[in-house]
Design a protein around this motif. Structure first.
Motif, PDB file in Angstrom:
ATOM      1  N   ARG A 144       0.831  -1.209   0.000  1.00 28.35           N
ATOM      2  CA  ARG A 144       0.000   0.000   0.000  1.00 28.35           C
ATOM      3  C   ARG A 144       0.861   1.253   0.000  1.00 28.35           C
ATOM      4  O   ARG A 144       0.584   2.211  -0.738  1.00 28.35           O
ATOM      5  CB  ARG A 144      -0.935  -0.006   1.203  1.00 28.35           C
ATOM      6  CG  ARG A 144      -1.812   1.239   1.292  1.00 28.35           C
ATOM      7  CD  ARG A 144      -2.826   1.157   2.399  1.00 28.35           C
ATOM      8  NE  ARG A 144      -3.676   2.338   2.410  1.00 28.35           N
ATOM      9  CZ  ARG A 144      -4.833   2.420   3.049  1.00 28.35           C
ATOM     10  NH1 ARG A 144      -5.282   1.369   3.734  1.00 28.35           N
ATOM     11  NH2 ARG A 144      -5.543   3.530   3.009  1.00 28.35           N
TER      12      ARG A 144
ATOM     13  N   SER B 194      -4.446  -7.369  -2.450  1.00 32.33           N
ATOM     14  CA  SER B 194      -5.696  -7.200  -1.712  1.00 32.33           C
ATOM     15  C   SER B 194      -5.436  -6.920  -0.233  1.00 32.33           C
ATOM     16  O   SER B 194      -4.318  -7.026   0.260  1.00 32.33           O
ATOM     17  CB  SER B 194      -6.566  -8.453  -1.876  1.00 32.33           C
ATOM     18  OG  SER B 194      -6.852  -8.669  -3.246  1.00 32.33           O
TER      19      SER B 194
ATOM     20  N   LEU C  48      -4.007  -2.298  -4.141  1.00 36.06           N
ATOM     21  CA  LEU C  48      -5.248  -1.661  -4.571  1.00 36.06           C
ATOM     22  C   LEU C  48      -5.787  -0.694  -3.527  1.00 36.06           C
ATOM     23  O   LEU C  48      -6.519   0.247  -3.866  1.00 36.06           O
ATOM     24  CB  LEU C  48      -6.296  -2.720  -4.905  1.00 36.06           C
ATOM     25  CG  LEU C  48      -5.944  -3.648  -6.075  1.00 36.06           C
ATOM     26  CD1 LEU C  48      -7.073  -4.625  -6.346  1.00 36.06           C
ATOM     27  CD2 LEU C  48      -5.609  -2.845  -7.332  1.00 36.06           C
ATOM     28  N   ALA C  49      -5.403  -0.901  -2.269  1.00 35.59           N
ATOM     29  CA  ALA C  49      -5.819   0.039  -1.223  1.00 35.59           C
ATOM     30  C   ALA C  49      -5.028   1.340  -1.282  1.00 35.59           C
ATOM     31  O   ALA C  49      -5.483   2.370  -0.772  1.00 35.59           O
ATOM     32  CB  ALA C  49      -5.651  -0.607   0.157  1.00 35.59           C
TER      33      ALA C  49
ATOM     34  N   LYS D 122      -4.192   5.362  -6.473  1.00 35.22           N
ATOM     35  CA  LYS D 122      -5.206   6.370  -6.751  1.00 35.22           C
ATOM     36  C   LYS D 122      -5.915   6.050  -8.063  1.00 35.22           C
ATOM     37  O   LYS D 122      -5.361   5.374  -8.934  1.00 35.22           O
ATOM     38  CB  LYS D 122      -4.560   7.758  -6.830  1.00 35.22           C
ATOM     39  CG  LYS D 122      -3.773   8.145  -5.583  1.00 35.22           C
ATOM     40  CD  LYS D 122      -3.062   9.472  -5.791  1.00 35.22           C
ATOM     41  CE  LYS D 122      -2.196   9.820  -4.583  1.00 35.22           C
ATOM     42  NZ  LYS D 122      -1.064   8.897  -4.405  1.00 35.22           N
ATOM     43  N   ALA D 123      -7.137   6.557  -8.209  1.00 33.97           N
ATOM     44  CA  ALA D 123      -7.859   6.411  -9.468  1.00 33.97           C
ATOM     45  C   ALA D 123      -7.019   6.989 -10.598  1.00 33.97           C
ATOM     46  O   ALA D 123      -6.366   8.023 -10.438  1.00 33.97           O
ATOM     47  CB  ALA D 123      -9.208   7.121  -9.389  1.00 33.97           C
TER      48      ALA D 123
ATOM     49  N   GLN E 295     -11.395  -6.136 -10.545  1.00 36.52           N
ATOM     50  CA  GLN E 295     -11.341  -5.598  -9.186  1.00 36.52           C
ATOM     51  C   GLN E 295     -10.735  -4.202  -9.175  1.00 36.52           C
ATOM     52  O   GLN E 295     -11.237  -3.290  -8.516  1.00 36.52           O
ATOM     53  CB  GLN E 295     -10.518  -6.534  -8.293  1.00 36.52           C
ATOM     54  CG  GLN E 295     -10.440  -6.126  -6.833  1.00 36.52           C
ATOM     55  CD  GLN E 295      -9.556  -7.060  -6.024  1.00 36.52           C
ATOM     56  OE1 GLN E 295      -8.953  -7.994  -6.562  1.00 36.52           O
ATOM     57  NE2 GLN E 295      -9.472  -6.811  -4.731  1.00 36.52           N
ATOM     58  N   ALA E 296      -9.672  -4.006  -9.926  1.00 36.68           N
ATOM     59  CA  ALA E 296      -9.014  -2.700  -9.969  1.00 36.68           C
ATOM     60  C   ALA E 296      -9.861  -1.658 -10.686  1.00 36.68           C
ATOM     61  O   ALA E 296      -9.887  -0.485 -10.288  1.00 36.68           O
ATOM     62  CB  ALA E 296      -7.657  -2.834 -10.659  1.00 36.68           C
TER      63      ALA E 296
ATOM     64  N   ALA F 177     -12.919  -1.237 -10.635  1.00 34.43           N
ATOM     65  CA  ALA F 177     -13.933  -0.675  -9.731  1.00 34.43           C
ATOM     66  C   ALA F 177     -13.416   0.547  -8.985  1.00 34.43           C
ATOM     67  O   ALA F 177     -14.197   1.406  -8.566  1.00 34.43           O
ATOM     68  CB  ALA F 177     -14.390  -1.748  -8.741  1.00 34.43           C
ATOM     69  N   GLY F 178     -12.109   0.649  -8.832  1.00 30.16           N
ATOM     70  CA  GLY F 178     -11.503   1.812  -8.185  1.00 30.16           C
ATOM     71  C   GLY F 178     -10.860   2.768  -9.162  1.00 30.16           C
ATOM     72  O   GLY F 178     -10.079   3.640  -8.758  1.00 30.16           O
TER      73      GLY F 178
ATOM     74  N   ILE G 274      -8.662   2.023 -11.511  1.00 30.37           N
ATOM     75  CA  ILE G 274      -7.265   1.652 -11.750  1.00 30.37           C
ATOM     76  C   ILE G 274      -7.194   0.741 -12.968  1.00 30.37           C
ATOM     77  O   ILE G 274      -8.002  -0.173 -13.114  1.00 30.37           O
ATOM     78  CB  ILE G 274      -6.669   0.940 -10.523  1.00 30.37           C
ATOM     79  CG1 ILE G 274      -6.707   1.862  -9.304  1.00 30.37           C
ATOM     80  CG2 ILE G 274      -5.246   0.460 -10.794  1.00 30.37           C
ATOM     81  CD1 ILE G 274      -6.534   1.124  -7.988  1.00 30.37           C
TER      82      ILE G 274
END
Length: 291
Positions: free
Chosen positions: A49, A73, A79-80, A83-84, A105-106, A108-109, A111
């Motif tokens: 992170r 994860s 992913l935490a 940044k977008a 998964q990425a 959705a943020g 990424i």
């Protein structure tokens, strides 16, 4: 100021890619669970992170699906921290479904993820002669192209997410299965009484053997199985290929047989180069090869 690239995993391949990226003007940081890697000049950050929060682009280069999941994860994962608008390039050899799931998964943020495993071992990584096999949107591949140009000689856009992982398994499956056949040929030649040096030299001279496998033959002739591509990773890729092939109902009987030989090699010599299969076969018929 130059872009900061963060490496998740910084072993034999990643450290060489990082050195070439530094030559191209990028700055490098890294994360490994041990806090160490293959390059003493690189700053290591404490969590994935933290690395993702600092870096402009993240490159993952880890050994398997489980290591990728652990670093991506959770509260301390990549992913935490990203940044977008961030770009994550996954050079790890993992299952196609893992690459597809990570991209979703990425996304959705906000990424972007490219699955971009590489064809080539440590010599190609050191000389920036890797072939990058990329899955993702064309616009995102173009965004990452300067990075690919710094570490490789050719970029192949294989298709949408997961396609790079699929192409990597095709290539490694052919490589592993072919080496198994060459090793069987050597075993027959020795068992039938052919002189050892003559046999290895003859195989090095004929075009039926690929340049890659000639390199493995030369190393096997001298008993040098230092790991350019460790057996544990090759056998893992063969297993991933057979699993996805079964899902696709693609028959691969020769690859399945070769995987059994590489499973034996992994059990005995997991951290040696996968060409240690030559030593296993030679020991069976001549009992005089020790990696």
């Amino acid at each position: 100021m130059s872009l900061l690239i963060g490496f998740i995993g910084f072993g034999a391949m990643a450290s060489r890619m990082g050195a070439n990226l530094r030559k191209a003007g990028y700055r490098i940081v890294a994360y490994t669970p041990s806090g160490r890697g293959g390059d003493g000049d690189v700053t290591f950050l404490p969590t994935p992170r933290a690395l993702a929060a600092d870096a402009n682009i993240v490159i993952a280069c880890v050994p398997d699906d489980e290591a990728l999941e652990q670093s991506m994860s959770g509260p301390d994962g990549v992913l935490a921290g990203m940044k977008a608008g961030g770009l994550l390039i996954n050079t790890s050899s993992v299952a196609p479904e893992t690459s597809i799931a990570l991209a979703a998964q990425a996304a959705a943020g906000g990424i972007t993820v490219l699955d971009a495993p590489v064809a080539g071992s440590t010599p190609e990584a050191e000389s920036a002669n890797l072939v990058i096999l990329v899955g993702g949107d064309a616009a995102d591949v173009a965004r990452a192209q300067p990075i690919f140009d710094a570490i490789g000689r050719l970029t192949i856009h294989a298709g949408p997410s997961g396609s790079g992982s699929k192409l990597k398994l095709v290539i490694n499956g052919i490589m592993g299965a072919t080496l198994s056949v060459v090793a069987e040929g050597v075993a027959y030649g020795l068992a039938s009484g052919l002189e050892r040096d003559m046999l290895f030299d003859a195989l090095d001279a004929v075009p039926v053997i690929s340049p890659h496998h000639k390199r493995k033959l030369k190393a096997a002739k001298t008993g040098d199985f230092s790991p350019q591509f460790p057996t544990r990773l090759m056998q893992k890729d063969m297993r991933l290929l057979l699993t996805d092939a079964a899902r696709q109902m693609a028959p691969m009987p020769a690859t399945a047989a070769a995987t059994q030989s590489l499973s034996l090699t992994r059990r005995r010599y997991a951290d040696k180069d996968y060409s240690a299969l030559f030593a296993i076969m030679e020991t069976m018929v001549a009992n005089d090869a020790t990696p």
